[in-house]
Design a protein around this motif. Structure first.
Motif, PDB file in Angstrom:
ATOM      1  N   GLU A 127       0.817  -1.221   0.000  1.00 46.18           N
ATOM      2  CA  GLU A 127       0.000   0.000   0.000  1.00 46.18           C
ATOM      3  C   GLU A 127       0.847   1.266   0.000  1.00 46.18           C
ATOM      4  OE1 GLU A 127      -2.529  -0.426   3.427  1.00 46.18           O
ATOM      5  OE2 GLU A 127      -3.615  -2.105   2.536  1.00 46.18           O
ATOM      6  N   LYS A 128       1.950   1.247   0.746  1.00 43.46           N
ATOM      7  CA  LYS A 128       2.788   2.447   0.855  1.00 43.46           C
ATOM      8  C   LYS A 128       3.776   2.575  -0.295  1.00 43.46           C
ATOM      9  CE  LYS A 128       2.111   2.814   5.740  1.00 43.46           C
ATOM     10  NZ  LYS A 128       2.611   2.950   7.061  1.00 43.46           N
ATOM     11  N   ASN A 129       3.887   1.506  -1.106  1.00 40.36           N
ATOM     12  CA  ASN A 129       4.727   1.541  -2.304  1.00 40.36           C
ATOM     13  C   ASN A 129       6.140   2.048  -1.992  1.00 40.36           C
ATOM     14  OD1 ASN A 129       5.246   1.151  -5.024  1.00 40.36           O
ATOM     15  ND2 ASN A 129       4.567   3.196  -5.590  1.00 40.36           N
ATOM     16  N   ILE A 130       6.801   1.418  -1.020  1.00 40.08           N
ATOM     17  CA  ILE A 130       8.097   1.919  -0.553  1.00 40.08           C
ATOM     18  C   ILE A 130       9.306   1.239  -1.202  1.00 40.08           C
ATOM     19  CG2 ILE A 130       7.209   2.773   1.635  1.00 40.08           C
ATOM     20  CD1 ILE A 130       8.201   0.233   2.969  1.00 40.08           C
ATOM     21  N   PHE A 131       9.069   0.179  -1.972  1.00 38.22           N
ATOM     22  CA  PHE A 131      10.181  -0.507  -2.635  1.00 38.22           C
ATOM     23  C   PHE A 131       9.984  -0.457  -4.139  1.00 38.22           C
ATOM     24  CE2 PHE A 131      10.223  -2.583   1.540  1.00 38.22           C
ATOM     25  CZ  PHE A 131      11.553  -2.438   1.877  1.00 38.22           C
ATOM     26  N   GLU A 132      11.087  -0.290  -4.845  1.00 35.84           N
ATOM     27  CA  GLU A 132      11.081  -0.283  -6.301  1.00 35.84           C
ATOM     28  C   GLU A 132      11.846  -1.504  -6.792  1.00 35.84           C
ATOM     29  OE1 GLU A 132      13.094   2.556  -9.609  1.00 35.84           O
ATOM     30  OE2 GLU A 132      11.988   3.554  -8.012  1.00 35.84           O
ATOM     31  N   THR A 133      11.305  -2.186  -7.783  1.00 34.93           N
ATOM     32  CA  THR A 133      11.998  -3.356  -8.338  1.00 34.93           C
ATOM     33  C   THR A 133      12.219  -3.140  -9.830  1.00 34.93           C
ATOM     34  OG1 THR A 133      10.056  -4.635  -9.035  1.00 34.93           O
ATOM     35  CG2 THR A 133      10.702  -4.808  -6.713  1.00 34.93           C
ATOM     36  N   ASP A 134      13.046  -3.992 -10.427  1.00 32.58           N
ATOM     37  CA  ASP A 134      13.272  -3.919 -11.872  1.00 32.58           C
ATOM     38  C   ASP A 134      11.982  -4.172 -12.639  1.00 32.58           C
ATOM     39  OD1 ASP A 134      15.957  -3.425 -11.443  1.00 32.58           O
ATOM     40  OD2 ASP A 134      16.559  -5.511 -11.710  1.00 32.58           O
ATOM     41  N   GLY A 135      11.051  -4.913 -12.020  1.00 30.45           N
ATOM     42  CA  GLY A 135       9.789  -5.251 -12.676  1.00 30.45           C
ATOM     43  C   GLY A 135       8.651  -4.327 -12.302  1.00 30.45           C
ATOM     44  N   GLY A 136       8.956  -3.188 -11.720  1.00 31.85           N
ATOM     45  CA  GLY A 136       7.924  -2.233 -11.346  1.00 31.85           C
ATOM     46  C   GLY A 136       7.540  -2.347  -9.882  1.00 31.85           C
ATOM     47  N   ASP A 137       6.446  -1.694  -9.537  1.00 29.23           N
ATOM     48  CA  ASP A 137       5.979  -1.663  -8.150  1.00 29.23           C
ATOM     49  C   ASP A 137       5.550  -3.050  -7.675  1.00 29.23           C
ATOM     50  OD1 ASP A 137       6.327   1.072  -8.218  1.00 29.23           O
ATOM     51  OD2 ASP A 137       4.202   1.502  -8.579  1.00 29.23           O
TER      52      ASP A 137
END
Length: 74
Positions: free
Chosen positions: A44-54
């Motif tokens: 919900e807080k979207n605090i991590f970013e990955t190579d494949g998006g959120d």
């Protein structure tokens, strides 16, 4: 020997691929509800970013226990 516990949180990203986040020294007695709540908060807080998006969905969680034995070499 000392057991080492790692909490592994598994999420699905926008590309549909699984992404793992490992937390060393997981506390004893974690409940499924506590882990699920924490994982939902991360999404919900979207605090991590990955190579494949959120991170968009929960895919699983594990507690991995391994034994570590120190060897004296001094």
């Amino acid at each position: 020997m000392m057991p080492v516990k790692t909490l592994v949180l598994i999420f699905q990203n926008q590309q549909g691929k699984n992404t793992r986040i490992s937390v060393d020294n997981a506390k004893e007695g974690l409940t499924d509800a506590e882990v699920k709540s924490a994982m939902q908060s991360i999404v919900e807080k979207n605090i991590f970013e990955t190579d494949g998006g959120d991170l968009v969905a929960l895919a699983g969680a594990q507690i991995v226990t391994r034994s570590v034995q120190d060897i004296s070499v001094k």
